[in-house]
Write a protein that holds these residues in place. Sequence first.
Motif, PDB file in Angstrom:
ATOM      1  N   GLN A  92      34.983 -20.273  30.531  1.00 10.77           N
ATOM      2  CA  GLN A  92      34.226 -19.810  29.359  1.00 10.77           C
ATOM      3  C   GLN A  92      32.886 -20.539  29.261  1.00 10.77           C
ATOM      4  N   ARG A  93      32.879 -21.838  29.632  1.00 12.70           N
ATOM      5  CA  ARG A  93      31.607 -22.571  29.665  1.00 12.70           C
ATOM      6  C   ARG A  93      30.682 -21.977  30.729  1.00 12.70           C
ATOM      7  N   ALA A  94      31.255 -21.604  31.876  1.00 14.49           N
ATOM      8  CA  ALA A  94      30.461 -20.999  32.949  1.00 14.49           C
ATOM      9  C   ALA A  94      29.839 -19.693  32.466  1.00 14.49           C
ATOM     10  N   ALA A  95      30.626 -18.887  31.768  1.00 10.72           N
ATOM     11  CA  ALA A  95      30.114 -17.604  31.279  1.00 10.72           C
ATOM     12  C   ALA A  95      29.025 -17.817  30.242  1.00 10.72           C
ATOM     13  N   ALA A  96      29.194 -18.829  29.394  1.00 13.92           N
ATOM     14  CA  ALA A  96      28.177 -19.094  28.368  1.00 13.92           C
ATOM     15  C   ALA A  96      26.848 -19.493  29.014  1.00 13.92           C
ATOM     16  N   ALA A  97      26.919 -20.137  30.195  1.00 13.04           N
ATOM     17  CA  ALA A  97      25.689 -20.555  30.882  1.00 13.04           C
ATOM     18  C   ALA A  97      24.853 -19.357  31.339  1.00 13.04           C
ATOM     19  N   VAL A  98      25.486 -18.193  31.444  1.00  8.71           N
ATOM     20  CA  VAL A  98      24.763 -16.970  31.801  1.00  8.71           C
ATOM     21  C   VAL A  98      23.682 -16.653  30.762  1.00  8.71           C
ATOM     22  N   TYR A  99      23.888 -17.130  29.534  1.00  9.12           N
ATOM     23  CA  TYR A  99      22.972 -16.785  28.440  1.00  9.12           C
ATOM     24  C   TYR A  99      21.915 -17.850  28.164  1.00  9.12           C
ATOM     25  N   THR A 100      21.915 -18.957  28.904  1.00  8.10           N
ATOM     26  CA  THR A 100      20.846 -19.939  28.750  1.00  8.10           C
ATOM     27  C   THR A 100      19.569 -19.374  29.378  1.00  8.10           C
ATOM     28  N   PRO A 101      18.397 -19.925  29.020  1.00  6.69           N
ATOM     29  CA  PRO A 101      17.158 -19.386  29.623  1.00  6.69           C
ATOM     30  C   PRO A 101      17.201 -19.404  31.150  1.00  6.69           C
ATOM     31  N   GLN A 102      17.655 -20.526  31.754  1.00  5.63           N
ATOM     32  CA  GLN A 102      17.736 -20.577  33.216  1.00  5.63           C
ATOM     33  C   GLN A 102      18.777 -19.594  33.726  1.00  5.63           C
ATOM     34  N   GLY A 103      19.929 -19.571  33.070  1.00  9.63           N
ATOM     35  CA  GLY A 103      21.004 -18.674  33.485  1.00  9.63           C
ATOM     36  C   GLY A 103      20.552 -17.230  33.478  1.00  9.63           C
ATOM     37  N   ARG A 104      19.869 -16.827  32.417  1.00 11.20           N
ATOM     38  CA  ARG A 104      19.424 -15.432  32.320  1.00 11.20           C
ATOM     39  C   ARG A 104      18.451 -15.087  33.437  1.00 11.20           C
ATOM     40  N   ARG A 105      17.534 -16.021  33.738  1.00 14.92           N
ATOM     41  CA  ARG A 105      16.560 -15.783  34.809  1.00 14.92           C
ATOM     42  C   ARG A 105      17.274 -15.675  36.154  1.00 14.92           C
ATOM     43  N   GLN A 106      18.194 -16.612  36.408  1.00 17.38           N
ATOM     44  CA  GLN A 106      18.880 -16.637  37.703  1.00 17.38           C
ATOM     45  C   GLN A 106      19.761 -15.399  37.893  1.00 17.38           C
TER      46      GLN A 106
END
Lengths: 388, 388
Positions: B276-290
Amino acid sequence: MKAFQGEHPQARLIRLGIGDVTQPLAPAIIEALHAAVEEMARTETFRGYGPDAGYDFLIDAIVEHDYRARGIPITSDEVIISDGGKSDSANIQEIFAPDCVVAVTDPVYPVYVDSNVMAGRGGPADASGRYGALVYLPCTVENGFLPALPDRPVDLIYLCYPNNPTGAVMTRETLARWIEYARRHGSVILYDAAYEAYIQDPDVPRSIFEVEGAREVAIEFRSFSKTAGFTGTRCAYTVVPRTVQGRSVSGESVSLNALWLRRQSTKFNSVPYIVQRAAAAVYTPQGRRQVRDGIAFYMENARIIRQGLEGIGLTVYGGRNAPYIWVKTPAGLGSWDFFDKLLNETHVVSTPGAGFGPAGEGYLRLTAFGQRDQTAEAVERIKTRLAL
Amino acid sequence: MKAFQGEHPQARLIRLGIGDVTQPLAPAIIEALHAAVEEMARTETFRGYGPDAGYDFLIDAIVEHDYRARGIPITSDEVIISDGGKSDSANIQEIFAPDCVVAVTDPVYPVYVDSNVMAGRGGPADASGRYGALVYLPCTVENGFLPALPDRPVDLIYLCYPNNPTGAVMTRETLARWIEYARRHGSVILYDAAYEAYIQDPDVPRSIFEVEGAREVAIEFRSFSKTAGFTGTRCAYTVVPRTVQGRSVSGESVSLNALWLRRQSTKFNSVPYIVQRAAAAVYTPQGRRQVRDGIAFYMENARIIRQGLEGIGLTVYGGRNAPYIWVKTPAGLGSWDFFDKLLNETHVVSTPGAGFGPAGEGYLRLTAFGQRDQTAEAVERIKTRLAL
């Protein structure tokens, strides 16, 4: 609990109710997780969809350490990895007919009942919460919390030993009687061994497959939740021997192993690669030692609770080969009354036995999964503040 | 494929058949995983059982970025986290009556059909593999792979857009017609938006809830599998608006949100904390860009495949707002014949369209999820070796 905390915001509650673990994952597991995460970061070692039944590295470790090392002839194609014992014990009923007759112990882990009621096997409920179409097998102090065989033919029998919530275990001889019953009636035993790691007595079987004939009638559930602290990490497995058969409507023999694998591969996409690596680390030499230490830690909690409560004259069961202590309520108090009394006088949260079924009335469940200082303090409060 | 590889051990197969991703997890996700693993190593930050519906940190990020940022009024209690879109789309039928009439597109993701057949809603199968009690909605070149409304009342409608396997998308106007149909007939639309991240056209809705009236009739499935490479990491979610209602046998209105949460909390114990922490990282600015870069990578594969095949005169669909390319077999070849021809002449593995249902006959599915060099080489082989 919420109501009490609202009225007494200063009260420092100690929760010995819920069956959740508190100790961190073992270092060997943490190391395996970090390594697996690094694999997911590189194209050459990245893993997408895994095998339907789970990765061989985990299945082979399970077969070797949990079965072959104990002389139990389970093979790799009989082990199917899942995300939890709750999922498996809830979903297994799907491979059986809607009109199967289901037997459960009373008290019981609610998932066995709920999943069958949701599938339409419950029939009407009575005032005590019992479902008319289920066969209840009372576990009482008179029978040592080991139920009598059903008084009529049943198709599915859910047994959980070491037992949640009573902490009772089944001997080889008792299990042999159940297996004999199942063979005679064409029943299937759904054996939940989620707490097998807590067995201390070398004579108590850790797997139903240690007992002659079980391979023809039993399915066994195992979990890393209580064994290795995986309640928030999610990994378990189910053993369906190739020799256990059901019958189709037309009377043909059907492999339950094939049916279960079909069910899982149709509706589930297995467990995260990193979590399967974490579970495999439980079987390394370091992992095994660390996990054993974790269980010893909780069993020392169980001893503290058991001896503390016995010391003030309470009657307690379990806690010797199981992480659960089943406390007889004093002076004929109801489950909920004693729950309230414990909460009000000692600020200790327990689970009322009645929540596990009508035969749980008159009992409370305490768990050994707490922090040491909290567990010791809870027992001290019970010894000094509880008005018996 | 196995047979071919056995006979031609030297052949270097390129697999563009299965819908599995190949690129590693994004750095922001890896970082979040390592941090969460460290939390599991310490008593103070260790996590056991999580909330039934998932952790707020993940649900809130989903609501904010996938819905509110697009003006869609979804609230946190309408989002329920799970281990995969496959599990959710297979299990959702459990909250509906056994005699529901189910409509599926043809071709279709097999899980919708299989889960309903296993629940007894299929009826007898005919020679083409169609089940008599299901309502099939053919998706053909004539209707642009967008099915006509059912010609009779149905209770449940499975729609998947961007579509697996055809790569088609639904416009707002088309979705509005389905919503209007569902409202008129009291149907529920089960909307699988697993591939929404691949939509390039700003006019194509990414969620059915962008369309007026959907909150009363639709349930939406989303997944991190194809969005963020989670096929081996396992996380997804289902949105059940509080406004979508079913009816009980006695005709009373029933909240499907409450039923689904009840089903999940009874039979499932949520998703690993670290995942769930990994999935939440998808929504960080870096995560969204990557994650956006990862999707652009696969969409470039889609372009290479589409243009390459068009360049040699093949007719292809999809691949513009979806990672799937739906290839018309040339010269009236059957799906399996073209599959064999492609395998024999180019050593490229595809998926025969007939595997997705009778209306998939005459097509092949190729996926954009390969490595770049392999994808380019596959197209080059098809251009130079395929005898058309």
